[in-house]
Enzyme design. Structure first.
Site, mmCIF file in Angstrom:
data_model
loop_
_atom_site.group_PDB
_atom_site.id
_atom_site.type_symbol
_atom_site.label_atom_id
_atom_site.label_comp_id
_atom_site.label_asym_id
_atom_site.label_seq_id
_atom_site.Cartn_x
_atom_site.Cartn_y
_atom_site.Cartn_z
ATOM 1 N N THR A 378 31.624 -2.692 47.679
ATOM 2 C CA THR A 378 32.380 -2.030 48.798
ATOM 3 C C THR A 378 31.416 -2.566 49.911
ATOM 4 O OG1 THR A 378 33.552 -0.702 47.872
ATOM 5 C CG2 THR A 378 33.150 0.010 50.107
ATOM 6 N N GLY A 461 31.655 3.116 44.631
ATOM 7 C CA GLY A 461 32.662 3.690 43.588
ATOM 8 C C GLY A 461 32.712 5.355 43.646
#
Length: 569
Positions: A378, A461
């Site tokens: 991300t 995560g």
């Protein structure tokens, strides 16, 4: 994080006296790899220096913080495809000085409507594969850009996308951490059609400092700049995606893309020692951070000290309790509404907090029953402009570079977020057509007395809610500044029951991974309480933050474990 990129201060910290964990060996003060960044007008903090500069250029040209966030996010999709891109999803929280309130956007996509649970059973699968066509869900990022821009943008969308289009055509030097993760992804993803042709140089990843161009992505972004949102979801791009999956054993269709829409949502909050911390409700995992903070608020963490056995033990036990609820309750609210108000209430935290012992680690944690008592890799970036607007934005392809599925001529990879579904009937996160999977990516925000204070995030995560809570604790309980709060060694607990995959129950207490900088006295104290403690190189996330100063202007901080930069003017 690769071992060779662990920050230099981590090695320094491991040698400090026990009383100075996470502190400078000379001054005894909390350690920072660099100074905070201050600026009077605007600020941007991203995981790539060029993206940060693009955001500042946009605001200097009259763009809002939202314009800057869109421009930087587009750039990161080109420059850091190991973590994000227009084949993924997007979530954002915006402080709007005009309405003096926070606005949340859930830009997550849904599963293909033609793909059913029976199809997975027919293939003999007990969990959704991590790569290839089956975990792909509708990408929501472009929709998110246009939804945010419609409300808060000042410049034409073409102006916001122009810098990335230029870099995609002319090239840019690949940065070190990005090159490392790109190299790791190539062997896994090269088997999927379109990946090698569009994301390698002669079959290998680009190297640190090597120029990378992506003319296909430039063409795609130009179509979006010219034709708007529908150019992506209802035009040639959508048709190319649909045809590609039809030819490659996939199910994502033109109709799935054409039907997509994201959702404006109300951020939710809890108060932690007088500071209101804000997250988005499920299907994301943001409220886990709020649950952790509620569980920790009764304890005087400051008196225990940063890095003490008590500090780490209490944090991990609170995380276990919050994550048990995360596995049970967080899912697409259209299919399985979560009792959010109860989950983040102080009363519920008091009831669940009774399970915490100061002396013994919990080995197995059942979720609470809030519904019966009362009524889910991300990039993270943040921007702030001269009007007072602040944007907290997170965007992802999910696992590294995503599914590996790269439709021809488009220059991006589709996300594999659908891997987060559970192939089990009756589970809140069980697979269904047209459903959003449980989401890990979460932006965060904090206010004081109704005034904006902090826009921040820690990507990575299940580390994300743990990281959010640690940043708040570091600043409020341990008095760290914005950069110190991110540089301090982090705690990562792994092994809780997950809301996704095979949903294996935690029965052994999981394991604690401590970043370099915690004293061995703390490790021994944790072991005596029954914790398993181990070392890990890189599951500690990536942090960016902007703080609004009461006297005016902004303070920025950036993750020392990545390539990023905070800068302003």
């Amino acid at each position: 994080m690769p071992a060779h990129r662990l920050p230099a201060f981590a090695a320094l910290l491991c040698c400090l006296p026990l009383t100075l964990a996470a502190a400078d060996r000379i001054t005894g003060q909390p350690f920072a790899t660099r100074s905070e960044v201050h600026a009077p007008h605007a600020m941007a903090a991203t995981s790539h220096p060029l993206a940060t500069q693009i955001a500042l250029d946009i605001m200097k040209a009259g763009g809002s913080a939202v314009d800057a966030a869109i421009a930087a996010n587009a750039a990161l999709g080109l420059m850091e495809p190991t973590g994000n891109g227009i084949g993924g999803d997007l979530f954002a929280i915006v402080w709007d000085p005009a309405t003096r309130k926070l606005h949340g956007y859930d830009g997550s996509g849904r599963s293909p409507r033609a793909l059913t649970m029976d199809e997975f059973r027919r293939r003999g699968l007990t969990e959704i594969p991590s790569h290839g066509p089956l975990p792909v869900t509708v990408p929501g990022t472009v929709d998110g850009w246009f939804a945010l821009h419609e409300r808060f943008g000042r410049l034409p969308m073409a102006d916001n996308l122009a810098p990335t289009i230029r870099y995609a055509r002319n090239g840019h030097p690949v940065h070190e951490v990005v090159a490392y993760y790109w190299d790791r992804s190539v062997p896994r993803l090269s088997r999927w059609p379109g990946f090698s042709a569009q994301f390698t140089i002669d079959g290998r990843a680009p190297r640190n400092g090597e120029t990378w161009k992506n003319p296909n992505l430039a063409d795609t972004l130009q179509k979006i700049a010219d034709g708007g949102r529908d150019a992506f979801y209802k035009g040639d791009i959508a048709r190319t995606i649909g045809d590609y999956f039809a030819a490659n054993d996939g199910f994502l269709s033109y109709d799935d893309l054409a039907a997509h829409t994201g959702n404006w949502v109300e951020p939710v909050s809890t108060s932690y020692r007088g500071v209101d911390v804000w997250e988005l409700p499920p299907s994301g995992q943001g409220i886990a951070a709020l649950q952790i903070l509620n569980l920790l608020e009764p304890y005087d963490l400051r008196s225990y000290g940063f890095g003490s056995p008590e500090h780490v033990h209490l944090f991990v036990e609170a995380k276990k309790l919050a994550f048990a609820d995360r596995a049970r309750w967080y899912a697409d609210p259209e299919f399985h509404p979560a009792p959010v108000a109860r989950l983040i209430s102080k009363d519920y935290a008091r009831e669940r907090g009774a399970l915490i012992s100061m002396d013994t680690a919990l080995r197995e944690v059942q979720p609470g029953t809030p519904a019966q008592l009362d009524e889910g890799d991300t990039i993270y970036m943040t921007t702030a402009d001269a009007s007072g607007m602040m944007v907290s934005l997170i965007q992802s392809n999910y696992r590294g570079m995503g599914s590996g599925m790269a439709p021809p001529g488009l220059g991006f990879i589709l996300q594999d977020r659908g891997e987060q579904f559970v192939l089990k009937d009756g589970h809140p996160n069980s697979y269904a057509p047209g459903k959003r999977p449980f989401h890990t990516i979460i932006p965060a925000f904090a206010t004081k007395d109704g005034e904006p204070w902090l826009s921040f995030g820690v990507m990575g995560g299940a580390m994300q809610p743990q990281g959010h809570a640690q940043i708040i604790i570091n600043m409020i309980d341990f008095g760290m500044n914005l950069q110190e709060a991110g540089d301090a060694p982090r705690i990562h607990h792994d092994g809780s029951t997950e809301p996704a995959g095979q949903n294996v129950l935690m029965t052994d207490g999981g394991r604690i991974e401590l970043e370099s900088g915690f004293p061995y006295e703390t490790v021994r104290g944790l072991m005596r309480r029954g914790h398993r403690v181990q070392f890990a190189d890189g599951p500690y996330g990536g942090y960016q933050a902007i703080m609004k100063n009461p006297q005016g202007g902004w303070t920025g901080a950036s993750e020392s474990r990545k390539d990023g930069q905070a800068a302003g003017y």
